[in-house]
Design a protein around this motif. Structure first.
Motif, PDB file in Angstrom:
ATOM      1  N   ASN A   8      -5.594   4.127  11.680  1.00 16.12           N
ATOM      2  CA  ASN A   8      -6.072   2.762  11.735  1.00 16.12           C
ATOM      3  C   ASN A   8      -5.299   1.891  10.758  1.00 16.12           C
ATOM      4  O   ASN A   8      -4.906   2.344   9.679  1.00 16.12           O
ATOM      5  N   GLU A   9      -5.106   0.627  11.115  1.00 16.52           N
ATOM      6  CA  GLU A   9      -4.345  -0.270  10.245  1.00 16.52           C
ATOM      7  C   GLU A   9      -4.943  -0.367   8.856  1.00 16.52           C
ATOM      8  O   GLU A   9      -4.225  -0.531   7.863  1.00 16.52           O
ATOM      9  N   SER A  10      -6.255  -0.244   8.743  1.00 17.40           N
ATOM     10  CA  SER A  10      -6.881  -0.345   7.427  1.00 17.40           C
ATOM     11  C   SER A  10      -6.371   0.720   6.477  1.00 17.40           C
ATOM     12  O   SER A  10      -6.176   0.466   5.287  1.00 17.40           O
ATOM     13  N   VAL A  11      -6.170   1.950   6.990  1.00 17.28           N
ATOM     14  CA  VAL A  11      -5.692   3.035   6.137  1.00 17.28           C
ATOM     15  C   VAL A  11      -4.327   2.674   5.555  1.00 17.28           C
ATOM     16  O   VAL A  11      -4.028   2.997   4.398  1.00 17.28           O
ATOM     17  N   TYR A  12      -3.520   1.970   6.331  1.00 19.31           N
ATOM     18  CA  TYR A  12      -2.197   1.535   5.878  1.00 19.31           C
ATOM     19  C   TYR A  12      -2.287   0.255   5.044  1.00 19.31           C
ATOM     20  O   TYR A  12      -1.970   0.249   3.858  1.00 19.31           O
ATOM     21  N   THR A  13      -2.691  -0.831   5.692  1.00 25.17           N
ATOM     22  CA  THR A  13      -2.604  -2.141   5.057  1.00 25.17           C
ATOM     23  C   THR A  13      -3.640  -2.320   3.951  1.00 25.17           C
ATOM     24  O   THR A  13      -3.302  -2.707   2.834  1.00 25.17           O
ATOM     25  N   ARG A  14      -4.897  -2.049   4.267  1.00 21.04           N
ATOM     26  CA  ARG A  14      -5.910  -2.182   3.215  1.00 21.04           C
ATOM     27  C   ARG A  14      -5.698  -1.126   2.139  1.00 21.04           C
ATOM     28  O   ARG A  14      -5.975  -1.366   0.961  1.00 21.04           O
ATOM     29  N   GLY A  15      -5.163   0.045   2.537  1.00 15.68           N
ATOM     30  CA  GLY A  15      -4.785   1.030   1.524  1.00 15.68           C
ATOM     31  C   GLY A  15      -3.713   0.491   0.598  1.00 15.68           C
ATOM     32  O   GLY A  15      -3.788   0.636  -0.628  1.00 15.68           O
ATOM     33  N   GLY A  16      -2.675  -0.154   1.174  1.00 19.95           N
ATOM     34  CA  GLY A  16      -1.636  -0.767   0.344  1.00 19.95           C
ATOM     35  C   GLY A  16      -2.177  -1.896  -0.508  1.00 19.95           C
ATOM     36  O   GLY A  16      -1.765  -2.076  -1.667  1.00 19.95           O
ATOM     37  N   MET A  17      -3.111  -2.658   0.032  1.00 20.01           N
ATOM     38  CA  MET A  17      -3.724  -3.751  -0.735  1.00 20.01           C
ATOM     39  C   MET A  17      -4.517  -3.206  -1.910  1.00 20.01           C
ATOM     40  O   MET A  17      -4.571  -3.827  -2.984  1.00 20.01           O
ATOM     41  N   THR A  18      -5.139  -2.033  -1.733  1.00 17.41           N
ATOM     42  CA  THR A  18      -5.855  -1.392  -2.833  1.00 17.41           C
ATOM     43  C   THR A  18      -4.895  -1.099  -3.980  1.00 17.41           C
ATOM     44  O   THR A  18      -5.221  -1.335  -5.160  1.00 17.41           O
ATOM     45  N   VAL A  19      -3.716  -0.589  -3.648  1.00 17.07           N
ATOM     46  CA  VAL A  19      -2.726  -0.282  -4.682  1.00 17.07           C
ATOM     47  C   VAL A  19      -2.318  -1.566  -5.412  1.00 17.07           C
ATOM     48  O   VAL A  19      -2.191  -1.584  -6.644  1.00 17.07           O
ATOM     49  N   HIS A  20      -2.130  -2.660  -4.664  1.00 24.53           N
ATOM     50  CA  HIS A  20      -1.742  -3.917  -5.317  1.00 24.53           C
ATOM     51  C   HIS A  20      -2.887  -4.481  -6.155  1.00 24.53           C
ATOM     52  O   HIS A  20      -2.649  -4.992  -7.268  1.00 24.53           O
ATOM     53  N   ALA A  21      -4.118  -4.390  -5.656  1.00 18.00           N
ATOM     54  CA  ALA A  21      -5.263  -4.867  -6.444  1.00 18.00           C
ATOM     55  C   ALA A  21      -5.355  -4.099  -7.759  1.00 18.00           C
ATOM     56  O   ALA A  21      -5.673  -4.681  -8.813  1.00 18.00           O
ATOM     57  N   LEU A  22      -5.071  -2.806  -7.709  1.00 17.78           N
ATOM     58  CA  LEU A  22      -5.057  -2.000  -8.930  1.00 17.78           C
ATOM     59  C   LEU A  22      -3.950  -2.467  -9.868  1.00 17.78           C
ATOM     60  O   LEU A  22      -4.166  -2.612 -11.082  1.00 17.78           O
ATOM     61  N   ARG A  23      -2.776  -2.730  -9.319  1.00 14.44           N
ATOM     62  CA  ARG A  23      -1.660  -3.221 -10.139  1.00 14.44           C
ATOM     63  C   ARG A  23      -2.041  -4.517 -10.857  1.00 14.44           C
ATOM     64  O   ARG A  23      -1.770  -4.683 -12.054  1.00 14.44           O
ATOM     65  N   GLU A  24      -2.672  -5.431 -10.120  1.00 12.74           N
ATOM     66  CA  GLU A  24      -3.078  -6.706 -10.717  1.00 12.74           C
ATOM     67  C   GLU A  24      -4.128  -6.503 -11.802  1.00 12.74           C
ATOM     68  O   GLU A  24      -4.137  -7.218 -12.812  1.00 12.74           O
ATOM     69  N   ALA A  25      -5.013  -5.529 -11.594  1.00 10.94           N
ATOM     70  CA  ALA A  25      -6.108  -5.325 -12.533  1.00 10.94           C
ATOM     71  C   ALA A  25      -5.663  -4.689 -13.839  1.00 10.94           C
ATOM     72  O   ALA A  25      -6.223  -4.984 -14.906  1.00 10.94           O
TER      73      ALA A  25
END
Length: 473
Positions: free
Chosen positions: A400-417
């Motif tokens: 599912n796209e979420s596993v890819y895109t939202r997964g990648g967004m999780t990594v970026h949200a962590l980077r920002e945090a």
């Protein structure tokens, strides 16, 4: 398809029929009921509730020795699999995953053993039980016409896929069983040796490095390959056909092999060059390259997807651009060296490889990772991606796209945090501490908190486990 379908823009997604799905309408299937087993039989599955019959819990494979011969004209495979393993309990019998194909004989530690078949399960019964913690060797002779797995969900077509001149072999999630008996689950990693015989004029490609020059006798040529690093079964390949090849080394000295079907001859130079440059760059971001060779293969089978086969990513019927190559080579760290224990944690592979695409874009002066993140975050709260929490991938909708895109967004949200210094330190510590091992989401969350010194439960809960759009930072 596979965990490796790169998300590289709307136009490409329209071309790649294997693209991760965007809907969340496919519910998890009910767990299959398992028949009671003797306590001296390895469990019918390795323990993954989402794939209850994949693998076996009674032993751990250390090495696969695969002696294979394939005739494309007859689409016929002859094989001998020699499997070295260690018992994790006393075993009066145990099973391997094998789909189709006919088993001619089985030996365990050099003695004839009995066997039976039920669906995709091959059960072996040794002459005497195998003691707990004992090392043993099973040798299985088999043959037949291998067929791929055809799945009506977004798993698609995978496994051993016959082609006009050979085969295109991409096995995620559980297609290794279509061409060799295996403990076919990523929780059991092993080393591999391949001896592959094909008609003269064809090339046989497998994981790792060629251990000797091809040997031709009469109308047959035999290729030998060895992957000396642990590998999950879905990353194994024996892709066969006519290929133009270029081999050399990256600037840092890693062996680099690019192979393309003659139809894609014009892509050979780009595949070779970008595979080398990207491998070397990721080594500065993610830590030392975990394997002994890199590169890629373009076959003319129109799979519509790519797969990160260990050391040799496969591109099915298209000329890959930098973003897809960056995605597949990032998997050599995230998915291949660090492998998931359970399929529900697939975002650890796909979210990180997707984010690697964004890092490559940033590195090359195109869009920044933050700009790409913001573009996806602008999606309305009603978008299906937000209703599929990527922290628990669904067995019938893994890609599912979420596993890819939202997964990648999780990594970026962590980077920002946590900030760049802690974030890039975390990436290297994650890959170094778990090199060649299996990993879980909880392990990653714990390390992220340790490296950053921050409490991150709310961030991971919002991005990975909540079925709605996270709040803006």
């Amino acid at each position: 398809m596979r965990s490796s379908c790169a998300l590289v823009g709307v136009s490409l997604l329209g071309v790649l029929s294997c693209s991760p799905s965007s809907g969340d309408t496919v519910p998890p299937p009910a767990s299959q009921k398992q028949q009671p087993e003797s306590t001296e039989h390895g469990a019918p599955g390795i323990g993954d509730a989402d794939f209850p019959l994949d693998g076996n819990g009674g032993y751990d494979v250390a090495h696969y020795g695969l002696k294979l011969a394939y005739d494309p004209a007859r689409k016929h495979l002859d094989g001998t699999a020699t499997i070295q393993a260690v018992a994790k309990q006393r075993l009066a019998a145990f099973n391997l995953d094998l789909a189709g194909l006919d088993v001619e004989s089985v030996e365990i530690d050099g003695k004839p053993a009995t066997f039976s078949r039920s669906g995709d399960e091959l059960t072996l019964t040794p002459a005497t039980p195998i003691d707990d913690k004992a090392r043993f060797t099973a040798a299985i002779e088999y043959s037949g016409k291998p067929k791929p797995v055809e799945d009506s969900s977004n798993l698609g077509t995978y496994g051993f896929i016959p082609t006009d001149d050979g085969a295109f072999v991409t096995c995620e999630p559980n297609g290794a069983k279509t061409w060799f008996p295996a403990n076919d689950h990523p929780a059991d990693k092993a080393r591999f040796d391949f001896e592959i015989t094909v008609p003269k004029g064809l090339v046989a490609l497998a994981n790792g490095e060629m251990t000797r020059q091809p040997v031709t006798s009469g109308e047959k040529t035999t290729y030998t390959w060895s992957e000396k690093h642990p590998m999950v079964t879905y990353l194994a390949t024996m892709t066969l056909g006519k290929f133009d090849m270029r081999q050399g080394k990256t600037a840092s000295g890693i062996v680099n092999l690019a192979a393309v079907d003659p139809r894609f001859r014009s892509s050979l130079e780009n595949l070779y060059t970008w595979s080398g440059k990207i491998t070397d760059y990721w080594s500065t971001v993610f830590g030392p390259y975990p394997f002994s060779s890199t590169g890629g293969v373009v076959d003319n089978f129109s799979a519509g997807y790519a797969l990160e086969n260990q050391t040799k990513p496969m591109y099915g019927g298209f000329d890959p651009d930098e973003a897809i190559i960056a995605h597949e080579l990032a998997h050599q760290w995230f998915g291949n060296s660090l492998s998931i224990k359970r399929w529900s944690d697939l975002w650890l592979n796909e979210g990180f490889a997707t984010y690697a695409e964004w890092l490559w874009s940033e590195h090359t002066g195109r869009e920044s990772a933050d700009a790409i993140f913001q573009g996806y975050f602008a999606r309305a709260a009603s978008h299906p991606m937000w209703a599929y929490p990527p922290g628990k991938a669904r067995p019938k909708d893994l890609f599912n796209e979420s596993v890819y895109t939202r997964g990648g967004m999780t990594v970026h949200a962590l980077r920002e945090a946590i900030g760049d210094p802690a974030f890039f330190k975390l990436l290297k510590e994650w890959t170094a501490q778990n090199r060649y091992r299996n990993v879980t989401t909880s392990q990653f969350m714990a390390l992220a908190e340790k490296v950053s010194g921050k409490q991150l439960d709310s961030l991971f809960d919002a991005w990975l486990f909540t079925a709605k759009k996270p709040a803006a930072n």
